[in-house]
Motif scaffolding. Structure first.
Motif, PDB file in Angstrom:
ATOM      1  N   CYS A 140      52.667 -42.855  35.435  1.00  0.00           N
ATOM      2  CA  CYS A 140      53.029 -42.872  36.851  1.00  0.00           C
ATOM      3  C   CYS A 140      52.502 -44.125  37.547  1.00  0.00           C
ATOM      4  O   CYS A 140      51.672 -44.867  37.010  1.00  0.00           O
ATOM      5  CB  CYS A 140      52.549 -41.603  37.545  1.00  0.00           C
ATOM      6  N   CYS A 143      48.804 -44.707  37.938  1.00  0.00           N
ATOM      7  CA  CYS A 143      48.005 -44.937  36.718  1.00  0.00           C
ATOM      8  C   CYS A 143      48.303 -46.269  36.038  1.00  0.00           C
ATOM      9  O   CYS A 143      47.479 -46.746  35.257  1.00  0.00           O
ATOM     10  CB  CYS A 143      48.266 -43.829  35.700  1.00  0.00           C
ATOM     11  N   CYS A 196      53.021 -37.206  34.277  1.00  0.00           N
ATOM     12  CA  CYS A 196      52.500 -38.538  33.959  1.00  0.00           C
ATOM     13  C   CYS A 196      51.929 -38.461  32.544  1.00  0.00           C
ATOM     14  O   CYS A 196      51.022 -37.669  32.286  1.00  0.00           O
ATOM     15  CB  CYS A 196      51.424 -38.947  34.951  1.00  0.00           C
ATOM     16  N   GLU A 199      48.163 -39.016  32.166  1.00  0.00           N
ATOM     17  CA  GLU A 199      47.310 -37.948  32.683  1.00  0.00           C
ATOM     18  C   GLU A 199      47.450 -36.649  31.900  1.00  0.00           C
ATOM     19  O   GLU A 199      46.573 -35.774  31.999  1.00  0.00           O
ATOM     20  CB  GLU A 199      47.642 -37.675  34.150  1.00  0.00           C
TER      21      GLU A 199
HETATM   22 ZN   LIG Z   1      49.464 -40.963  36.329  1.00  0.00          ZN
END
Ligand SMILES: [Zn+2]
Length: 222
Positions: A140, A143, A196, A199
């Protein structure tokens, strides 16, 4: 079937995993989707913008072209895109009977693989207003940290990709850029996965793990 660091359902054939494990994983994934594993069309993805029009699976690995998008009018032919942080883009015009899959990482976003694949679909009779677009799990924009100059370069061609990490440093949002490109082309029916990859412990992430597997997005016409 894959062992560490590719565990467990790695579908990527060019990441160092045991080829027999990858083949077994691809068979499992296809069967779980109700697909014939032998029919799945894979790409040799190179972060470019070339598109191949396909009407059947490749004969063997050496025949797979270096492209980042495939398009078909063949019903029942599954197209697959491999990713681990890059944005998998799945497209279909169900009225015209055209499906497409594209691999859009940062270089592909800038190179214009998304406009290229939509133009290829239009060339076969698709209407942007009828195209359904889905993007899958990807790193994402909160990140995907990049140097400041890189963010500026990407945003110069795709302004919507400009982003900032959750810790306040320059970032790129590839998925936002893909959706902006689709919107500019008139593709309105768009949805993005909320996952994501960096993550999520359930998804492969190149930026998190470096040596890791690949997930796949599949699209086909019923
Ligand atoms: Zn992310």
């Amino acid at each position: 079937m894959s062992a560490a660091p590719y565990e467990e359902l790695n579908l990527g054939g060019a990441v160092g995993d045991d080829p027999a494990a990858v083949l077994a994983n691809r068979e499992r994934a296809a069967r779980a989707l109700g697909l014939d594993p032998a029919q799945v069309v894979w790409m040799n993805q190179v972060h470019g913008r070339d598109v191949a029009v396909v009407d059947g699976p490749w004969g063997d690995v050496s025949e797979i072209p270096a492209v980042d998008a495939v398009v078909t009018t063949r019903r029942g032919l599954p197209l697959a895109v491999l990713t681990a942080d890059c944005t998998p883009v799945l497209l279909a015009d169900p009225v015209a009977g055209i499906a497409a899959a594209a691999h859009a990482g940062r270089p592909g976003l800038v190179a214009g693989v998304v406009p290229a694949v939509v133009e290829a679909m239009i060339g076969l009779g698709a209407e942007p207003s009828r195209i359904i677009a889905r993007t899958g799990p990807a790193v994402c924009g909160r990140c995907y940290e990049v140097p400041s100059r890189m963010r500026a370069e990407v945003a110069e061609s795709v302004p919507a990709s400009w982003s900032e990490t959750s810790w306040g440093t320059p970032a790129v949002d590839v998925t936002a850029g893909v959706h902006a490109q689709l919107e500019a082309l008139g593709v309105q029916d768009r949805r993005a996965s909320a996952v994501c990859t960096l993550e999520s412990g359930d998804h492969f992430s190149y930026r998190r793990d470096r040596t890791t597997g690949r997930l796949a997005g599949y699209v086909w016409l019923d």
